[in-house]
Design an enzyme around this catalytic site. Structure first.
Site, PDB file in Angstrom:
ATOM      1  NE  ARG A  28      -3.629   0.533   0.661  1.00 29.57           N
ATOM      2  CZ  ARG A  28      -4.753   1.396   1.714  1.00 29.57           C
ATOM      3  NH1 ARG A  28      -5.274   0.158   2.176  1.00 29.57           N
ATOM      4  NH2 ARG A  28      -4.549   2.123   1.572  1.00 29.57           N
ATOM      5  CE1 TYR A  29       4.214   2.047   3.477  1.00 28.01           C
ATOM      6  CE2 TYR A  29       6.400   1.497   2.715  1.00 28.01           C
ATOM      7  CZ  TYR A  29       5.323   1.731   3.875  1.00 28.01           C
ATOM      8  OH  TYR A  29       6.066   1.345   5.238  1.00 28.01           O
ATOM      9  N   GLY A  30       2.820   4.607  -1.724  1.00 29.25           N
ATOM     10  CA  GLY A  30       2.111   5.050  -2.773  1.00 29.25           C
ATOM     11  C   GLY A  30       2.055   6.211  -3.411  1.00 29.25           C
ATOM     12  CB  THR A  44       6.020   1.378  -3.245  1.00 28.31           C
ATOM     13  OG1 THR A  44       5.559   3.042  -3.180  1.00 28.31           O
ATOM     14  CG2 THR A  44       7.611   1.962  -3.086  1.00 28.31           C
ATOM     15  CE  LYS A  71       5.644  -1.853   6.599  1.00 30.29           C
ATOM     16  NZ  LYS A  71       6.737  -1.151   5.434  1.00 30.29           N
TER      17      LYS A  71
END
Length: 352
Positions: A28-30, A44, A71
């Protein structure tokens, strides 16, 4: 964006050739907006894979293999063991690896948009079962959690242990300014339990690098100018200004300056930088700092935090002055150490 990616590629190249490539990412990184709306999954991870692949192509094999951590994000529609396995498989493919080195649960199961309707069942144990399944299927080498306090940690370690799976790590916000709200107690508990602690926000989002100290402010003409050059949001800048200078209310006038003065003195005596002192403090406390890096210069500076140790007297002095500040670092803007902005609002958790 292209220029920024070229800079990031240089960072990855240096980390790779320095045998210091530990990449901590997440599905969910972005971008902030995409993440808030539940979009942008695996962006990411895919970028990390491309940059590592390019580094390997250009520089050949590394003496120390890069370590990649990612994650799993608890969400209301993920309610089964297979949902964890599916997410892990998607991350594995995005990262382009046979096995993920460290697969973590991003936070306790706190995202409950229908809690007001009485729908707040916890799926933590199902997620732990999912981690175990990923481990036994060989999708991951190690499993960990993030933002867990001793209570959940004990339950999780016991649950995984019964399935023959060791709990390798717990990622929490921890720094010289971030030992409150259960962070220090959680670190101590993890050390006793044989769980590694990964410390995010080791610089308190830049406050402990000396960037906002009186000396640095003089060089740059003002703290404000330094902040304006950063990529932080206006909300984050407002909060960081409050920490840096104080507001006379929750944070005394002078902010972090008394602590930075001691850090600067130690840095000068040791021929190190203030940022290196901040990272070395965390290493001395038995945690692994995971600082964010945007430039080759920052990475080179971070690498200089290794190979030496603060003395017990220096650690005691730093903690004494930090405690005398009368406040701790809880994050800035929507980036918080004990809560998550989840689209419909803010959900809180605690390291208890």
């Amino acid at each position: 964006a292209t220029l920024e990616n070229e800079e990031l590629q240089q960072v990855v190249d240096l980390a790779y050739t320095s045998n210091g490539a530990f990449l901590d990412t997440a599905e969910r990184y972005g971008s902030h907006m995409k993440t808030a709306l539940g979009l942008g999954y695996h962006e990411t991870e895919e970028l990390s894979q491309k940059m590592l692949q390019r580094a390997q192509q250009v520089h050949g094999s590394s003496a120390t293999e890069p370590v990649i951590a990612t994650k799993f994000t608890p969400t209301p529609w993920r309610t089964t063991v297979e949902s964890v396995v599916d997410a892990c498989e998607a991350s594995r493919q995005s990262l382009g690896v046979n096995q993920i080195d460290l697969y973590q649960i991003h936070m306790p199961d706190i995202v409950k948009p229908f809690r007001f309707l009485g729908q707040d069942e916890s799926f933590d144990k199902i997620y732990w079962d999912g981690l175990a399944e990923c481990y036994h299927r060989g999708l991951v080498k190690n499993v960990g959690v993030c933002n867990y306090g001793p209570t959940l940690l004990a339950q999780c370690q016991d649950h995984l242990g019964k399935k023959g799976v060791p709990l390798a790590s717990n990622q929490i916000g921890y720094s010289l300014l971030g030992r409150h709200n259960g962070a220090q107690q959680t670190l101590d508990w993890c050390k006793d339990a044989g769980i590694e602690v990964l410390a995010f926000y080791p610089f308190a989002m830049g406050l402990l690098t000396g960037k906002y100290s009186s000396k640095q402010a003089t060089k740059d003409a003002s703290i404000e100018r330094s902040l304006l050059r950063s990529k932080k949001s206006m909300l984050e800048m407002t909060d960081l200004m409050r920490y840096a200078k104080g507001d006379g209310k929750l944070i005394p006038q002078g902010g972090v300056d008394p602590l930075l003065a001691v850090m600067e003195r130690i840095a000068e005596e040791r021929q190190k930088t203030v940022a290196q002192v901040a990272l070395n403090y965390i290493i001395c406390k038995g945690a692994i700092p995971i600082p964010g890096v945007r430039s080759v210069a920052q990475l080179q500076d971070n690498l200089g935090a290794m190979g030496w140790r603060l003395t017990e007297d220096e650690i005691a002095m730093l903690e004494l002055v930090a405690d005398q500040l009368g406040f701790g670092f809880d994050g800035a803007g929507f980036k918080r150490t004990s809560e998550k902005f989840v689209g419909y609002g803010v959900e809180k958790f605690s390291l208890t």
